[in-house]
Motif scaffolding. Structure first.
Motif, PDB file in Angstrom:
ATOM      1  N   SER A 143     137.537  73.870  -3.443  1.00 10.63           N
ATOM      2  CA  SER A 143     137.274  72.726  -2.563  1.00 10.63           C
ATOM      3  C   SER A 143     135.772  72.547  -2.341  1.00 10.63           C
ATOM      4  O   SER A 143     134.989  73.470  -2.567  1.00 10.63           O
ATOM      5  N   SER A 144     135.413  71.334  -1.909  1.00 10.03           N
ATOM      6  CA  SER A 144     134.005  70.991  -1.652  1.00 10.03           C
ATOM      7  C   SER A 144     133.382  72.039  -0.747  1.00 10.03           C
ATOM      8  O   SER A 144     133.926  72.340   0.308  1.00 10.03           O
ATOM      9  N   ALA A 145     132.239  72.538  -1.130  1.00 12.29           N
ATOM     10  CA  ALA A 145     131.579  73.535  -0.281  1.00 12.29           C
ATOM     11  C   ALA A 145     130.129  73.146  -0.011  1.00 12.29           C
ATOM     12  O   ALA A 145     129.721  73.025   1.136  1.00 12.29           O
ATOM     13  N   ASN A 178     140.327  60.038  11.561  1.00 10.98           N
ATOM     14  CA  ASN A 178     140.613  61.446  11.266  1.00 10.98           C
ATOM     15  C   ASN A 178     139.897  61.866   9.981  1.00 10.98           C
ATOM     16  O   ASN A 178     139.796  61.072   9.044  1.00 10.98           O
ATOM     17  N   HIS A 179     139.414  63.104   9.916  1.00  7.01           N
ATOM     18  CA  HIS A 179     138.932  63.628   8.641  1.00  7.01           C
ATOM     19  C   HIS A 179     140.152  63.957   7.790  1.00  7.01           C
ATOM     20  O   HIS A 179     140.674  65.065   7.799  1.00  7.01           O
ATOM     21  N   SER A 180     140.619  62.956   7.062  1.00  8.61           N
ATOM     22  CA  SER A 180     141.813  63.084   6.221  1.00  8.61           C
ATOM     23  C   SER A 180     141.828  61.829   5.355  1.00  8.61           C
ATOM     24  O   SER A 180     141.048  60.902   5.596  1.00  8.61           O
ATOM     25  N   ALA A 227     141.589  80.493  20.973  1.00  9.16           N
ATOM     26  CA  ALA A 227     140.812  81.713  21.258  1.00  9.16           C
ATOM     27  C   ALA A 227     139.308  81.414  21.208  1.00  9.16           C
ATOM     28  O   ALA A 227     138.538  81.875  22.057  1.00  9.16           O
ATOM     29  N   GLN A 228     138.891  80.627  20.225  1.00  6.01           N
ATOM     30  CA  GLN A 228     137.457  80.340  20.098  1.00  6.01           C
ATOM     31  C   GLN A 228     136.976  79.424  21.229  1.00  6.01           C
ATOM     32  O   GLN A 228     135.872  79.592  21.750  1.00  6.01           O
ATOM     33  N   GLY A 229     137.811  78.460  21.629  1.00  6.42           N
ATOM     34  CA  GLY A 229     137.459  77.597  22.764  1.00  6.42           C
ATOM     35  C   GLY A 229     137.312  78.406  24.037  1.00  6.42           C
ATOM     36  O   GLY A 229     136.353  78.234  24.799  1.00  6.42           O
ATOM     37  N   VAL A 245     128.096  80.868  13.514  1.00  3.93           N
ATOM     38  CA  VAL A 245     128.845  80.280  12.391  1.00  3.93           C
ATOM     39  C   VAL A 245     130.077  81.138  12.147  1.00  3.93           C
ATOM     40  O   VAL A 245     129.956  82.349  11.907  1.00  3.93           O
ATOM     41  N   THR A 246     131.257  80.522  12.208  1.00  2.60           N
ATOM     42  CA  THR A 246     132.481  81.251  11.866  1.00  2.60           C
ATOM     43  C   THR A 246     132.828  80.999  10.397  1.00  2.60           C
ATOM     44  O   THR A 246     132.392  80.007   9.819  1.00  2.60           O
ATOM     45  N   GLY A 247     133.599  81.904   9.820  1.00  4.72           N
ATOM     46  CA  GLY A 247     133.902  81.776   8.392  1.00  4.72           C
ATOM     47  C   GLY A 247     132.643  82.002   7.569  1.00  4.72           C
ATOM     48  O   GLY A 247     132.480  81.437   6.483  1.00  4.72           O
ATOM     49  N   ALA A 248     131.762  82.860   8.082  1.00  2.00           N
ATOM     50  CA  ALA A 248     130.412  83.013   7.525  1.00  2.00           C
ATOM     51  C   ALA A 248     130.409  83.590   6.116  1.00  2.00           C
ATOM     52  O   ALA A 248     129.443  83.402   5.376  1.00  2.00           O
ATOM     53  N   LEU A 276     132.039  75.840  13.671  1.00  2.00           N
ATOM     54  CA  LEU A 276     133.329  76.504  13.492  1.00  2.00           C
ATOM     55  C   LEU A 276     133.898  76.104  12.131  1.00  2.00           C
ATOM     56  O   LEU A 276     134.543  75.069  11.990  1.00  2.00           O
ATOM     57  N   VAL A 277     133.606  76.924  11.169  1.00  2.00           N
ATOM     58  CA  VAL A 277     133.950  76.630   9.773  1.00  2.00           C
ATOM     59  C   VAL A 277     135.237  77.348   9.370  1.00  2.00           C
ATOM     60  O   VAL A 277     136.063  76.813   8.641  1.00  2.00           O
ATOM     61  N   GLY A 278     135.403  78.564   9.818  1.00  2.00           N
ATOM     62  CA  GLY A 278     136.565  79.376   9.436  1.00  2.00           C
ATOM     63  C   GLY A 278     137.845  78.779   9.999  1.00  2.00           C
ATOM     64  O   GLY A 278     137.905  78.364  11.143  1.00  2.00           O
ATOM     65  N   ALA A 279     138.869  78.688   9.175  1.00  2.00           N
ATOM     66  CA  ALA A 279     140.166  78.194   9.634  1.00  2.00           C
ATOM     67  C   ALA A 279     141.224  78.788   8.729  1.00  2.00           C
ATOM     68  O   ALA A 279     140.914  79.416   7.710  1.00  2.00           O
ATOM     69  N   VAL A 327     134.353  72.245  11.574  1.00  2.00           N
ATOM     70  CA  VAL A 327     134.467  71.881  10.156  1.00  2.00           C
ATOM     71  C   VAL A 327     135.852  72.268   9.631  1.00  2.00           C
ATOM     72  O   VAL A 327     136.451  71.564   8.827  1.00  2.00           O
ATOM     73  N   GLY A 328     136.360  73.401  10.086  1.00  2.00           N
ATOM     74  CA  GLY A 328     137.649  73.934   9.612  1.00  2.00           C
ATOM     75  C   GLY A 328     138.772  72.952   9.868  1.00  2.00           C
ATOM     76  O   GLY A 328     138.877  72.374  10.952  1.00  2.00           O
ATOM     77  N   ASN A 329     139.609  72.750   8.882  1.00  2.00           N
ATOM     78  CA  ASN A 329     140.685  71.762   8.979  1.00  2.00           C
ATOM     79  C   ASN A 329     141.938  72.290   9.655  1.00  2.00           C
ATOM     80  O   ASN A 329     142.218  73.473   9.562  1.00  2.00           O
ATOM     81  N   PRO A 330     142.727  71.412  10.273  1.00  2.00           N
ATOM     82  CA  PRO A 330     142.469  69.984  10.522  1.00  2.00           C
ATOM     83  C   PRO A 330     141.373  69.796  11.574  1.00  2.00           C
ATOM     84  O   PRO A 330     141.601  70.087  12.752  1.00  2.00           O
ATOM     85  N   ALA A 331     140.196  69.333  11.135  1.00  2.00           N
ATOM     86  CA  ALA A 331     138.986  69.434  11.946  1.00  2.00           C
ATOM     87  C   ALA A 331     139.091  68.702  13.291  1.00  2.00           C
ATOM     88  O   ALA A 331     138.714  69.256  14.328  1.00  2.00           O
ATOM     89  N   ASN A 332     139.589  67.471  13.279  1.00  2.00           N
ATOM     90  CA  ASN A 332     139.637  66.717  14.549  1.00  2.00           C
ATOM     91  C   ASN A 332     140.533  67.418  15.572  1.00  2.00           C
ATOM     92  O   ASN A 332     140.164  67.543  16.741  1.00  2.00           O
ATOM     93  N   GLN A 355     146.070  78.694  17.316  1.00  2.00           N
ATOM     94  CA  GLN A 355     145.793  80.033  17.832  1.00  2.00           C
ATOM     95  C   GLN A 355     144.299  80.371  17.695  1.00  2.00           C
ATOM     96  O   GLN A 355     143.664  80.828  18.632  1.00  2.00           O
ATOM     97  N   ILE A 356     143.751  80.109  16.503  1.00  2.00           N
ATOM     98  CA  ILE A 356     142.332  80.400  16.252  1.00  2.00           C
ATOM     99  C   ILE A 356     141.434  79.593  17.193  1.00  2.00           C
ATOM    100  O   ILE A 356     140.528  80.126  17.832  1.00  2.00           O
ATOM    101  N   PHE A 357     141.722  78.295  17.312  1.00  2.00           N
ATOM    102  CA  PHE A 357     140.795  77.430  18.051  1.00  2.00           C
ATOM    103  C   PHE A 357     141.009  77.488  19.560  1.00  2.00           C
ATOM    104  O   PHE A 357     140.102  77.172  20.327  1.00  2.00           O
TER     105      PHE A 357
END
Ligand code: NAX
Length: 327
Positions: free
Chosen positions: A239-241, A188-190, A113-115, A9-12, A88-91, A131-136, A109-111
């Motif tokens: 925001s919703s958590a 899209n999640h938007s 490296a994580q990919g 879990v990122t953004g733990a 992948l929650v952290g963004a 989960v981290g936005n923009p999620a799609n 950059q984050i995604f």
């Protein structure tokens, strides 16, 4: 007893992480008979790592029988080692004065490296939920950065939109959420997502007939579901958590353990279904069985639905264009 699985879990140490980790550790995500090892990732920042240690102390104090191991990481190359499930929650949130392009670039950059890290060290069957936005788009970037893993293993969270839509339909019809079948959310999640109850039933009755109000659909239902995130921020100041964490649990639970024929919504890389371009990570109605999702195909798309799908697709293609040079 079952062999433990590894859940990263990122953004733990974030808000969603705090509502998510305890439920994973208690067996709500993968089953009450499935031991888990948590691989927790936070940014190297001293404060974030310290906060993560605090969350781990609390996890320890729960004495969860299913929690058989726990690790803190700041580098995805070690954090994702042999991971079976990656959430992948952290963004990077949008800061003041930050342009959309900056936001896309920071997250790219984050995604990326994580990919790459998942590609290098995760289980070859890893199931990834972004989960981290923009999620799609973040899921698309991670997928493109992990060419040795199956593309279908990269998914984005549309389940919160799906659950929000279920509750709105239940409220409108005065029926129980548990009795609603065959609802889905496209795109899209938007706020552009298209929540679609045209096929939905409640106890054998057609939701469309029960509601029979296209004006309500267009002017109340869709805006309410689409802008629900903003309404939560307005009410709660944050925001919703908990609802987001709950949706992440639902998504992974159903993917891993199946839906028994019921429809759910997942953001998944398109194989061309419904004219959505290949690899675009798009919300589709799916059923899950034996650890695999399957798109519900052949649904009729009327003119209004096509317009909604085109709109959310155009937004996603714009995001994809915005990161193309970074991949
Ligand atoms: P928080 O800011 O509370 O927590 C995010 C955490 O992620 C922070 O602790 C931060 O240090 C960490 N982080 C940032 N970059 C990281 C990286 N590269 N590696 C590891 N950790 C990193 O945000 P929270 O409320 O938990 O929300 C997290 C994300 O979920 C946001 O991007 C948010 O927009 C998104 N959401 C997505 C939803 C969806 O339905 N797909 C709904 C809820 C939520 O808004």
């Amino acid at each position: 007893s079952k062999k433990p699985v590894r859940v990263a879990v990122t953004g733990a140490a974030g808000q969603i992480g705090y509502a998510l980790l305890f439920r994973i550790a208690s067996g709500e995500m993968l089953g009450k008979d499935q031991p888990v090892i948590l691989q927790l990732l936070e940014i190297p920042d001293e404060k974030a790592q310290k906060a993560l240690k605090g969350v781990m102390m609390e996890l320890q104090d729960c004495a969860f029988p299913l929690l058989v191991g726990m690790e803190a990481h700041s580098d995805p190359m070690t954090g994702f080692k042999d991971t079976d499930y990656a959430l992948l929650v952290g963004a990077r949130p949008r800061g003041p004065g930050m342009e959309r392009a900056d936001l896309l670039a920071a997250n790219a950059q984050i995604f990326t490296a994580q990919g790459k890290a998942l590609n290098a060290v995760a289980s070859r069957n890893v199931k990834v939920l972004v989960v981290g936005n923009p999620a799609n788009t973040n899921a698309y970037i991670a997928m493109k950065s992990a060419p040795d893993l199956p593309a279908k293993n990269f998914t984005a969270m549309l389940r919160l939109d799906h659950n929000r839509a279920l509750s709105q339909v239940a409220e409108k019809t005065g029926k129980a959420v548990a009795d609603i079948r065959k609802l889905c959310v496209w795109g899209n999640h938007s706020p552009t997502m298209y929540a679609d109850y045209r096929f939905a039933t409640i106890g054998g009755q057609n939701v469309k007939d029960l509601i029979d109000d296209q004006v309500w659909n267009e002017t109340v239902f869709l805006p309410t579901v689409g802008k629900r995130g903003a309404a939560i921020i307005e009410a709660r100041g944050l925001s919703s958590a908990a609802s987001a964490a709950n949706a992440a649990i639902d998504h992974m639970h159903d993917w891993a353990l199946g839906t028994g024929g019921e429809w759910v919504t997942m953001g998944i890389p398109s194989q061309g279904w419904y004219g959505i371009p290949k690899d675009t990570v798009f919300g589709f109605p799916v059923t899950c069985e034996n650890g695999e999702y399957k798109v519900v195909e052949g649904l009729p798309i009327d003119a209004f639905s096509q317009k909604c799908i085109d709109k959310t697709l155009a937004e996603l293609e714009g995001e994809k264009d915005g990161v193309k040079h970074l991949l």
